[in-house]
Design an enzyme around this catalytic site. Structure first.
Site, PDB file in Angstrom:
ATOM      1  N   LYS A 182       0.468  -1.250   0.007  1.00 44.44           N
ATOM      2  CA  LYS A 182       0.157   0.130   0.044  1.00 44.44           C
ATOM      3  C   LYS A 182       1.004   1.323   0.105  1.00 44.44           C
ATOM      4  O   LYS A 182       1.897   1.128   0.480  1.00 44.44           O
ATOM      5  CB  LYS A 182      -0.830  -0.082   1.191  1.00 44.44           C
ATOM      6  CG  LYS A 182      -1.644  -1.001   1.320  1.00 44.44           C
ATOM      7  CD  LYS A 182      -2.976  -1.108   0.472  1.00 44.44           C
ATOM      8  CE  LYS A 182      -3.871  -2.299   0.591  1.00 44.44           C
ATOM      9  NZ  LYS A 182      -5.042  -2.185  -0.262  1.00 44.44           N
ATOM     10  N   LYS A 210       1.794  -9.407  -1.717  1.00 44.54           N
ATOM     11  CA  LYS A 210       1.290  -9.399  -3.107  1.00 44.54           C
ATOM     12  C   LYS A 210       1.104  -8.094  -3.579  1.00 44.54           C
ATOM     13  O   LYS A 210       1.014  -7.135  -2.642  1.00 44.54           O
ATOM     14  CB  LYS A 210      -0.330 -10.011  -3.042  1.00 44.54           C
ATOM     15  CG  LYS A 210      -1.199  -9.401  -1.966  1.00 44.54           C
ATOM     16  CD  LYS A 210      -2.427  -9.892  -2.000  1.00 44.54           C
ATOM     17  CE  LYS A 210      -3.725  -9.682  -3.218  1.00 44.54           C
ATOM     18  NZ  LYS A 210      -3.797  -8.201  -3.230  1.00 44.54           N
ATOM     19  N   ASP A 252      -1.268  -5.175  -5.030  1.00 44.81           N
ATOM     20  CA  ASP A 252      -2.749  -4.974  -4.963  1.00 44.81           C
ATOM     21  C   ASP A 252      -3.430  -5.249  -6.272  1.00 44.81           C
ATOM     22  O   ASP A 252      -2.716  -5.331  -7.510  1.00 44.81           O
ATOM     23  CB  ASP A 252      -3.266  -3.628  -4.727  1.00 44.81           C
ATOM     24  CG  ASP A 252      -4.310  -3.712  -3.320  1.00 44.81           C
ATOM     25  OD1 ASP A 252      -4.288  -2.637  -2.594  1.00 44.81           O
ATOM     26  OD2 ASP A 252      -5.129  -4.374  -3.758  1.00 44.81           O
ATOM     27  N   GLU A 253      -4.932  -5.476  -6.350  1.00 45.02           N
ATOM     28  CA  GLU A 253      -5.402  -6.296  -7.415  1.00 45.02           C
ATOM     29  C   GLU A 253      -5.341  -4.918  -8.547  1.00 45.02           C
ATOM     30  O   GLU A 253      -6.142  -5.494  -9.801  1.00 45.02           O
ATOM     31  CB  GLU A 253      -6.806  -6.626  -7.155  1.00 45.02           C
ATOM     32  CG  GLU A 253      -7.863  -5.577  -7.019  1.00 45.02           C
ATOM     33  CD  GLU A 253      -7.840  -4.802  -5.575  1.00 45.02           C
ATOM     34  OE1 GLU A 253      -6.996  -5.080  -4.644  1.00 45.02           O
ATOM     35  OE2 GLU A 253      -8.606  -3.959  -5.576  1.00 45.02           O
ATOM     36  N   HIS A 277      -6.929 -13.474  -6.675  1.00 40.21           N
ATOM     37  CA  HIS A 277      -7.758 -12.356  -6.178  1.00 40.21           C
ATOM     38  C   HIS A 277      -9.067 -12.378  -6.671  1.00 40.21           C
ATOM     39  O   HIS A 277      -9.411 -12.903  -7.882  1.00 40.21           O
ATOM     40  CB  HIS A 277      -7.187 -11.132  -6.437  1.00 40.21           C
ATOM     41  CG  HIS A 277      -7.540  -9.984  -5.584  1.00 40.21           C
ATOM     42  ND1 HIS A 277      -8.747  -9.400  -5.752  1.00 40.21           N
ATOM     43  CD2 HIS A 277      -7.055  -9.479  -4.592  1.00 40.21           C
ATOM     44  CE1 HIS A 277      -8.809  -8.419  -4.609  1.00 40.21           C
ATOM     45  NE2 HIS A 277      -7.886  -8.411  -4.162  1.00 40.21           N
ATOM     46  N   LYS A 337     -13.559  -5.670   6.269  1.00 39.42           N
ATOM     47  CA  LYS A 337     -14.162  -4.372   5.561  1.00 39.42           C
ATOM     48  C   LYS A 337     -15.094  -4.955   4.562  1.00 39.42           C
ATOM     49  O   LYS A 337     -16.008  -4.034   4.124  1.00 39.42           O
ATOM     50  CB  LYS A 337     -13.240  -3.349   5.253  1.00 39.42           C
ATOM     51  CG  LYS A 337     -12.443  -3.748   3.976  1.00 39.42           C
ATOM     52  CD  LYS A 337     -11.738  -2.433   3.410  1.00 39.42           C
ATOM     53  CE  LYS A 337     -10.880  -3.028   2.216  1.00 39.42           C
ATOM     54  NZ  LYS A 337      -9.756  -2.085   2.070  1.00 39.42           N
TER      55      LYS A 337
HETATM   56  C1  CAP Z   1      -7.181  -5.411   1.336  1.00 38.09           C
HETATM   57  C2  CAP Z   1      -7.223  -5.424  -0.253  1.00 38.09           C
HETATM   58  C3  CAP Z   1      -7.723  -6.490  -0.894  1.00 38.09           C
HETATM   59  C4  CAP Z   1      -9.301  -6.936  -0.218  1.00 38.09           C
HETATM   60  C5  CAP Z   1     -10.101  -7.487  -1.259  1.00 38.09           C
HETATM   61  C6  CAP Z   1      -8.027  -4.166  -0.550  1.00 38.09           C
HETATM   62  O1  CAP Z   1      -6.323  -4.166   1.533  1.00 38.09           O
HETATM   63  O2  CAP Z   1      -6.085  -5.265  -0.925  1.00 38.09           O
HETATM   64  O3  CAP Z   1      -8.154  -6.315  -1.932  1.00 38.09           O
HETATM   65  O4  CAP Z   1      -8.638  -8.076   0.576  1.00 38.09           O
HETATM   66  O5  CAP Z   1     -10.998  -8.265  -0.419  1.00 38.09           O
HETATM   67  O6  CAP Z   1      -7.752  -3.666  -1.499  1.00 38.09           O
HETATM   68  O7  CAP Z   1      -9.089  -4.064   0.081  1.00 38.09           O
HETATM   69  P1  CAP Z   1      -6.619  -3.868   3.305  1.00 38.09           P
HETATM   70  P2  CAP Z   1     -11.632  -9.897  -0.341  1.00 38.09           P
HETATM   71  O8  CAP Z   1      -6.056  -4.958   4.001  1.00 38.09           O
HETATM   72  O9  CAP Z   1      -6.086  -2.434   3.314  1.00 38.09           O
HETATM   73  O10 CAP Z   1      -7.968  -3.625   3.487  1.00 38.09           O
HETATM   74  O11 CAP Z   1     -10.324 -10.290   0.273  1.00 38.09           O
HETATM   75  O12 CAP Z   1     -12.671  -9.694   0.556  1.00 38.09           O
HETATM   76  O13 CAP Z   1     -11.682 -10.222  -1.759  1.00 38.09           O
HETATM   77 MG    MG Z   2      -6.691  -4.821  -2.940  1.00 43.85          MG
END
Ligand code: CAP
Ligand code: MG
Length: 431
Positions: A162, A188, A190-191, A279, A319
């Site tokens: 991040k 990882k 981020d997506e 993801h 979240k």
């Molecule tokens: C988590 C995250 C992931 C989420 C996706 C985000 O970041 O990188 O993409 O985990 O949700 O972008 O929110 P944080 P899920 O730890 O800062 O929240 O795993 O439910 O698909």
């Molecule tokens: Mg993410």
């Protein structure tokens, strides 16, 4: 419904051979029609029917190809659960694979004007279909072997770099180094990060892997890094090769935008000798509405078939997700991913999204230790920075697996105490 339709598109349960059919379970809400009639509409549309009778249907077609409603459970008037058997003869498992299955069991039916709502809840496959898939190359045991946790079997700690985008390759590597030195097992992208100009994939992987090699030499610990290679299908193998050529020891792909076949293409390629992290961004377009769409169980089964080594399934507290999110559904999905499924290796469930040290115990207690707990903000948002944030998360995991109350453990673990003070003990539930 005509008697002919009823006879062609329904069967008794004892007539259905699970080895000769793909069995789909749906939640249906008929528009002024019963759930059996709704089921017949789906079975007809997705096998040999259309909106009206046609004179061109041969005897062979009517005998061999119809899908059959064979079980139904009314919940309320025109609402309930139905099971439909789609005969193996409807498919060409070898050529069609997952895309073709979905064109039938999850195809036109969602737009049917006869249905108020419809949700595909589960799919059961005959061994003839599953035998065509290699599944996860590493699985839980293989990833644990890479990290070195086959014996202590604690949950793995992952982080997401991040801010999710914007850092340059060197800055990304610095964050990765700090997280790894703080105790994360897995890092990882981020997506939404792939090969943007501000952080080209090749440079990023080179810098991050140099940093993780340094961690290895300084601590002896192997930390996995999965760069995101989400891209067009025809470019995917080449982009994955760029990441591998620059040292990536894992890969990540966004399965819904890319497709299940993208996961399979990477997982089944014998020259790709690293775990695949999957993801699920965009899943909520299908999974969030409890009355309409496709369940996470279906998506999880397809990801394991396609060969995902790790897959985001959600948190017991975090979240993402809304009120409809059910813990028992999440537990059943994770149990599927970890459990026996023909001869396929298990897929590591990933709990991520809004997680910070205070939320670790509830996730471990609810979801068990065969889990990758991931925190982005929950590590990089620690008042004392990434390395201390990672240490605080590891301390929370240690407390959870040893059954020590977090605030008790924090008395002798400063990094955790600072995190608890910062985020408080009132955990953020999904609701
Ligand atoms: C988590 C995250 C992931 C989420 C996706 C985000 O970041 O990188 O993409 O985990 O949700 O972008 O929110 P944080 P899920 O730890 O800062 O929240 O795993 O439910 O698909
Ligand atoms: Mg993410």
């Amino acid at each position: 419904m005509s008697e002919r339709s009823f006879n062609v598109f329904t069967a008794r349960a004892e007539q259905i051979d699970p080895e000769a059919n793909i069995i789909a379970t749906y939640y249906v809400e008929g528009k002024d029609i019963s759930i059996v009639e709704a089921g017949v509409k789906i079975a007809a549309e997705e096998s040999i029917g259309t909106w009206t009778e046609v004179s061109t249907a041969t005897e062979w077609i009517v005998k061999n190809l119809p899908a059959k409603v064979f079980e139904h459970k009314v919940q309320d008037k025109n609402t309930g659960i139905i099971k439909i058997a789609y005969p193996n003869t409807l498919f060409d498992f070898e050529t069609g694979g997952i895309p073709h299955i979905l064109s039938i069991v999850a195809g036109n039916l969602f737009g049917s004007s006869s249905l108020q709502n419809v949700r595909l809840l589960d799919l059961e496959f005959p061994s003839e279909f599953v035998s065509l898939f290699k599944g996860p190359k590493f699985g839980i045991e293989g990833v644990r072997k890479l990290i070195g946790t086959l014996d202590d079997r604690r949950p793995h700690l992952g982080t997401i770099i991040k801010p999710k985008v914007g850092l340059n390759p060197k800055e990304t590597a610095n964050v990765a180094y700090e997280a790894a030195m703080g105790g994360v097992d897995f890092i990882k992208d981020d997506e939404t990060l792939t090969n943007q100009k501000f952080c080209p994939l090749a440079d990023r992987v080179t810098h991050v892997m140099t940093a993780l090699d340094r961690v290895k030499s300084e601590t002896g610990r192997t930390v996995l890094y999965s760069p995101d290679v989400t891209t067009e299908t025809y470019k995917l193998r080449d982009l994955a090769q760029v990441a591998l050529d620059h040292g990536a020891n894992a890969l990540m792909v966004d399965v819904i935008p890319c497709g299940f076949s993208a996961v399979r293409l990477l997982a089944e390629d014998p020259s790709i000798k690293v775990p695949i992290h999957v993801h699920r961004c965009m899943h909520a377009a299908m999974t969030r509405n409890p009355k309409h769409g496709i369940s996470m169980m279906v998506i999880s089964k397809l990801v394991r078939l396609a060969g995902g080594d790790q897959f985001h399934t959600g948190t017991a507290a975090g979240k993402m997700g809304g009120k409809e999110k059910k813990i028992e559904e999440l537990i059943s999905i994770n149990d599927f991913l970890k459990g026996r499924f023909y001869r396929l290796k298990a897929t590591f469930p990933v709990a991520s999204g809004g997680v910070h040290p205070t939320l670790v115990p509830i996730n471990v207690l609810t979801l068990g230790k065969d889990l990758v707990i991931q925190a982005g903000g929950g590590i990089h948002g620690h008042p004392e920075g990434t390395r201390v944030g990672a240490t605080a998360m590891r301390q929370a995991i240690d407390a959870a697996v040893n059954g020590v109350p977090l605030e008790e453990y924090a008395k002798t673990h400063r990094e955790l105490a600072v995190a608890i003070k910062h985020w408080g003990m009132k955990f953020v539930s999904d609701d």
